[in-house]
Design an enzyme around this catalytic site. Sequence first.
Site, mmCIF file in Angstrom:
data_model
loop_
_atom_site.group_PDB
_atom_site.id
_atom_site.type_symbol
_atom_site.label_atom_id
_atom_site.label_comp_id
_atom_site.label_asym_id
_atom_site.label_seq_id
_atom_site.Cartn_x
_atom_site.Cartn_y
_atom_site.Cartn_z
ATOM 1 N NE ARG A 1 -2.577 0.847 3.452
ATOM 2 C CZ ARG A 1 -1.823 1.494 4.330
ATOM 3 N NH1 ARG A 1 -1.335 2.690 4.052
ATOM 4 N NH2 ARG A 1 -1.524 0.940 5.485
ATOM 5 C CE1 TYR B 1 -12.319 9.869 -18.639
ATOM 6 C CE2 TYR B 1 -12.293 10.228 -16.279
ATOM 7 C CZ TYR B 1 -12.472 9.399 -17.359
ATOM 8 O OH TYR B 1 -12.819 8.087 -17.144
ATOM 9 C CG ASP C 1 -5.734 14.097 -17.684
ATOM 10 O OD1 ASP C 1 -4.998 13.394 -18.407
ATOM 11 O OD2 ASP C 1 -6.804 13.681 -17.191
ATOM 12 C CE LYS D 1 -8.792 5.666 -20.169
ATOM 13 N NZ LYS D 1 -9.069 7.041 -19.764
HETATM 14 C C1 LIG Z 1 -9.629 7.665 -18.681
HETATM 15 C C2 LIG Z 1 -9.194 9.015 -18.299
HETATM 16 C C3 LIG Z 1 -9.076 9.379 -16.946
HETATM 17 C C4 LIG Z 1 -9.439 8.438 -15.822
HETATM 18 O O1 LIG Z 1 -8.610 7.337 -15.780
HETATM 19 P P1 LIG Z 1 -9.004 5.892 -15.147
HETATM 20 O O2 LIG Z 1 -7.758 5.114 -15.322
HETATM 21 O O3 LIG Z 1 -10.183 5.377 -15.914
HETATM 22 O O4 LIG Z 1 -9.356 6.135 -13.716
HETATM 23 C C5 LIG Z 1 -8.625 10.658 -16.655
HETATM 24 N N1 LIG Z 1 -8.312 11.541 -17.631
HETATM 25 C C6 LIG Z 1 -8.445 11.230 -18.941
HETATM 26 C C7 LIG Z 1 -8.090 12.252 -19.951
HETATM 27 C C8 LIG Z 1 -8.876 9.971 -19.319
HETATM 28 O O5 LIG Z 1 -9.005 9.677 -20.611
#
Ligand SMILES: *Cc1c(COP(=O)(O)O)cnc(C)c1O
Length: 385
Positions: free
Chosen positions: A51, A105, A177, A202
């Site tokens: 953790r 997002y 992000d 992603k």
């Molecule tokens: C998918 C996504 C997230 C969230 O990510 P998870 O791994 O699904 O929690 C945040 N920002 C963007 C731009 C995303 O495409």
Amino acid sequence: MTKPLRHIETKLIHAGEPEPLIMGAVSMPIFQSSTFEYAGQKSYHDLKYIRLNNTPNHVALHQKLAALENAEAAIVTASGMAAITTTLLALLGPGDHFLAQECLYGGTHDFLTKDFATLGISFDFIDGDDQDSWKIKLRSNTKAVYVETITNPLMQVADLKSLIEFTKTHDLISIIDNTFASPINFRPSEWGFDLSLHSCTKYLNGHSDIVAGAVIGRADLVEKILHKLNHLGASLDPHACFLLHRGIKTLAVRIKYQNKSALEIAKYLENHPAIKMVNHPGLESNPGHQRARDLFDGYGGMLSFELKDGVNAAERIIKNITLPISAPSLGGVESLITRPATTSHSGMSSKERQSLGISDSLVRLSVGIEATEDIIEDFDQALKG
Ligand SMILES: *Cc1c(COP(=O)(O)O)cnc(C)c1O
């Protein structure tokens, strides 16, 4: 001899790897042990425990991710949302004010609009294009500014250079992000951003088989966020670390291919008589194109488009197309197609979407690594049908 780790392609393979190799293993083994023998650690955060995000699997990923974006430090988290929420909870508290780009997002948008009030944090949305408006929103208690490198689903690129200047002038923490660009196309630290966040679910992992996140940037901030993460418990499981580590190694070959393929598909769609408009930062018709040219090494694998015949035509193409799978999410080796009004942006009302310029007939495509010609041929038949 130290290894020449100058280029990102080499860092993907060699940065952060254990030296010497563990038992000579060429691939990082999985340390599936929740706890480790006590070695005299003085601080709670230094105890070796899954953790606390500090098994050898975590350490290797942290070093690799920091190296990829030329940043001071990095940590992995249990999901992209864990990276986002933990970062904001670590940096903001009751009485603080926050500025965020208006097109976010969905999960991030929901966290601000649904949870910030109970946490005593106030926020305002800003238009990423209109730098004159940012100062008007600024308050004496504003702590940080939050943007996305390429917005979803319209693939807009904000005035990021002016934004960095704005945050430096007003002593604000800048957070971006960077999921849609990936470290291959954009490295926020090199441009002065304090923190870069990723959904590693992603592009970084790239195989649509785990959820994971990352926080990359200034060491003092990353440490603060890690301590918050240790309390909240959103650490990444070592097996997921292993899969992410494996996926990251092919990031450069995947992204370069996806950059090229997405641009070709975007150009094909732009010239198709059934298509009203195409959003992709690589197209000269895109309002963010010049900014993307200045800042990015590639325009990414995401695009969206509108059909002249509206929602029914959008539904028809998703039904008729055979290779792209109809599913939310993005960034994998397989192409995915969705209508944001029914998936990523279904939490908003049609009116809210309209105000952001997201029409109900908009279709979003995440371009995989299939042959570009096959995807184009598939669109050809789907648009006829
Ligand atoms: C998918 C996504 C997230 C969230 O990510 P998870 O791994 O699904 O929690 C945040 N920002 C963007 C731009 C995303 O495409």
